[in-house]
Design a protein around this motif. Sequence first.
Motif, PDB file in Angstrom:
ATOM      1  N   GLY A 172      50.793  -0.240  62.643  1.00 24.13           N
ATOM      2  CA  GLY A 172      49.699   0.478  62.593  1.00 24.13           C
ATOM      3  C   GLY A 172      49.558   1.470  63.580  1.00 24.13           C
ATOM      4  N   GLU A 173      48.393   2.325  63.571  1.00 24.47           N
ATOM      5  CA  GLU A 173      48.156   3.293  64.551  1.00 24.47           C
ATOM      6  C   GLU A 173      46.739   3.574  65.140  1.00 24.47           C
ATOM      7  OE1 GLU A 173      47.797   6.792  61.276  1.00 24.47           O
ATOM      8  OE2 GLU A 173      49.732   6.318  61.713  1.00 24.47           O
ATOM      9  N   GLY A 174      45.933   2.217  64.887  1.00 22.49           N
ATOM     10  CA  GLY A 174      44.578   2.475  65.251  1.00 22.49           C
ATOM     11  C   GLY A 174      44.579   2.149  66.824  1.00 22.49           C
ATOM     12  N   ARG A 175      43.979   3.134  67.460  1.00 20.67           N
ATOM     13  CA  ARG A 175      43.816   3.056  68.873  1.00 20.67           C
ATOM     14  C   ARG A 175      43.159   1.866  69.442  1.00 20.67           C
ATOM     15  NH1 ARG A 175      42.380   9.469  69.355  1.00 20.67           N
ATOM     16  NH2 ARG A 175      44.382  10.276  68.849  1.00 20.67           N
ATOM     17  N   LEU A 227      42.733  -1.356  68.158  1.00 21.62           N
ATOM     18  CA  LEU A 227      43.363  -2.538  67.996  1.00 21.62           C
ATOM     19  C   LEU A 227      44.780  -2.365  68.930  1.00 21.62           C
ATOM     20  CD1 LEU A 227      44.062  -5.064  66.752  1.00 21.62           C
ATOM     21  CD2 LEU A 227      45.314  -3.659  64.899  1.00 21.62           C
ATOM     22  N   ARG A 228      45.328  -1.183  69.142  1.00 23.55           N
ATOM     23  CA  ARG A 228      46.533  -1.146  70.041  1.00 23.55           C
ATOM     24  C   ARG A 228      45.919  -1.484  71.528  1.00 23.55           C
ATOM     25  NH1 ARG A 228      48.940   4.149  68.113  1.00 23.55           N
ATOM     26  NH2 ARG A 228      47.503   4.911  69.723  1.00 23.55           N
ATOM     27  N   ALA A 229      44.785  -0.893  71.844  1.00 21.49           N
ATOM     28  CA  ALA A 229      44.223  -0.992  73.194  1.00 21.49           C
ATOM     29  C   ALA A 229      43.941  -2.406  73.490  1.00 21.49           C
ATOM     30  CB  ALA A 229      43.298  -0.164  73.489  1.00 21.49           C
ATOM     31  N   PHE A 230      43.342  -3.119  72.513  1.00 19.89           N
ATOM     32  CA  PHE A 230      42.762  -4.588  72.727  1.00 19.89           C
ATOM     33  C   PHE A 230      43.729  -5.284  72.740  1.00 19.89           C
ATOM     34  CE2 PHE A 230      41.312  -8.606  70.683  1.00 19.89           C
ATOM     35  CZ  PHE A 230      40.218  -8.701  71.708  1.00 19.89           C
ATOM     36  N   ALA A 231      44.749  -5.301  71.885  1.00 21.34           N
ATOM     37  CA  ALA A 231      46.147  -6.102  71.880  1.00 21.34           C
ATOM     38  C   ALA A 231      46.966  -5.857  73.207  1.00 21.34           C
ATOM     39  CB  ALA A 231      46.986  -5.797  70.734  1.00 21.34           C
ATOM     40  N   ALA A 232      46.919  -4.611  73.842  1.00 22.27           N
ATOM     41  CA  ALA A 232      47.611  -4.326  74.754  1.00 22.27           C
ATOM     42  C   ALA A 232      46.886  -4.895  76.073  1.00 22.27           C
ATOM     43  CB  ALA A 232      47.793  -2.924  75.127  1.00 22.27           C
ATOM     44  N   ARG A 233      45.747  -4.925  76.016  1.00 24.07           N
ATOM     45  CA  ARG A 233      44.957  -5.543  77.058  1.00 24.07           C
ATOM     46  C   ARG A 233      45.137  -7.218  77.206  1.00 24.07           C
ATOM     47  NH1 ARG A 233      40.253  -4.525  80.759  1.00 24.07           N
ATOM     48  NH2 ARG A 233      40.121  -6.341  81.743  1.00 24.07           N
ATOM     49  N   MET A 234      45.113  -7.679  76.038  1.00 25.43           N
ATOM     50  CA  MET A 234      45.347  -9.309  75.869  1.00 25.43           C
ATOM     51  C   MET A 234      46.645  -9.835  76.142  1.00 25.43           C
ATOM     52  SD  MET A 234      42.468 -10.650  74.987  1.00 25.43           S
ATOM     53  CE  MET A 234      41.566  -9.527  75.694  1.00 25.43           C
ATOM     54  N   VAL A 235      47.538  -8.822  75.982  1.00 24.38           N
ATOM     55  CA  VAL A 235      48.944  -9.263  76.444  1.00 24.38           C
ATOM     56  C   VAL A 235      48.997  -9.019  77.837  1.00 24.38           C
ATOM     57  CG1 VAL A 235      51.567  -8.584  76.226  1.00 24.38           C
ATOM     58  CG2 VAL A 235      49.967  -8.856  74.233  1.00 24.38           C
ATOM     59  N   ASP A 236      48.609  -8.018  78.539  1.00 22.00           N
ATOM     60  CA  ASP A 236      48.478  -7.645  79.851  1.00 22.00           C
ATOM     61  C   ASP A 236      48.024  -8.924  80.693  1.00 22.00           C
ATOM     62  OD1 ASP A 236      49.096  -6.168  82.102  1.00 22.00           O
ATOM     63  OD2 ASP A 236      46.932  -5.859  82.313  1.00 22.00           O
ATOM     64  N   GLN A 242      55.042   2.970  63.301  1.00 24.06           N
ATOM     65  CA  GLN A 242      54.212   3.569  62.292  1.00 24.06           C
ATOM     66  C   GLN A 242      54.280   3.227  61.196  1.00 24.06           C
ATOM     67  OE1 GLN A 242      54.474   7.648  63.682  1.00 24.06           O
ATOM     68  NE2 GLN A 242      52.650   7.553  64.873  1.00 24.06           N
ATOM     69  N   PRO A 243      53.614   2.942  60.396  1.00 23.52           N
ATOM     70  CA  PRO A 243      53.915   2.740  58.972  1.00 23.52           C
ATOM     71  C   PRO A 243      54.318   3.511  57.791  1.00 23.52           C
ATOM     72  CG  PRO A 243      51.621   2.228  59.313  1.00 23.52           C
ATOM     73  CD  PRO A 243      52.225   2.676  60.629  1.00 23.52           C
ATOM     74  N   ARG A 244      53.799   4.836  58.308  1.00 25.06           N
ATOM     75  CA  ARG A 244      54.169   6.232  57.367  1.00 25.06           C
ATOM     76  C   ARG A 244      54.981   7.213  58.035  1.00 25.06           C
ATOM     77  NH1 ARG A 244      48.220   8.677  58.048  1.00 25.06           N
ATOM     78  NH2 ARG A 244      47.273   6.778  58.852  1.00 25.06           N
ATOM     79  N   ALA A 245      55.701   7.961  57.192  1.00 26.63           N
ATOM     80  CA  ALA A 245      56.638   8.923  57.715  1.00 26.63           C
ATOM     81  C   ALA A 245      55.973  10.110  58.656  1.00 26.63           C
ATOM     82  CB  ALA A 245      57.377   9.494  56.641  1.00 26.63           C
ATOM     83  N   GLY A 246      56.554  10.347  59.373  1.00 26.42           N
ATOM     84  CA  GLY A 246      56.001  11.789  60.137  1.00 26.42           C
ATOM     85  C   GLY A 246      55.592  11.380  61.589  1.00 26.42           C
TER      86      GLY A 246
END
Length: 58
Positions: free
Chosen positions: A24-27, A29-38, A54-58
């Motif tokens: 995915g590319e939702g900012r 969700l990425r930030a939240f998950a990164a914080r939890m992993v940190d 990224q789930p889509r081309a480009g």
Amino acid sequence: MEEISSQYVSGWQRPACERVLMFGEGRFLRAFAARMVDEMNEALGLDWGICVVQPRAG
């Protein structure tokens, strides 16, 4: 010869071991998950990293 720690290679710290794969590319969700992993890394002394795909081309 001086023994070199497995944590360092040529003066650079070894990158975290990628153990979390995010789709995915939702900012938010990425930030939240990164914080939890940190926080988990700090609390448990781990070195888990995150790989984002990224789930889509480009």
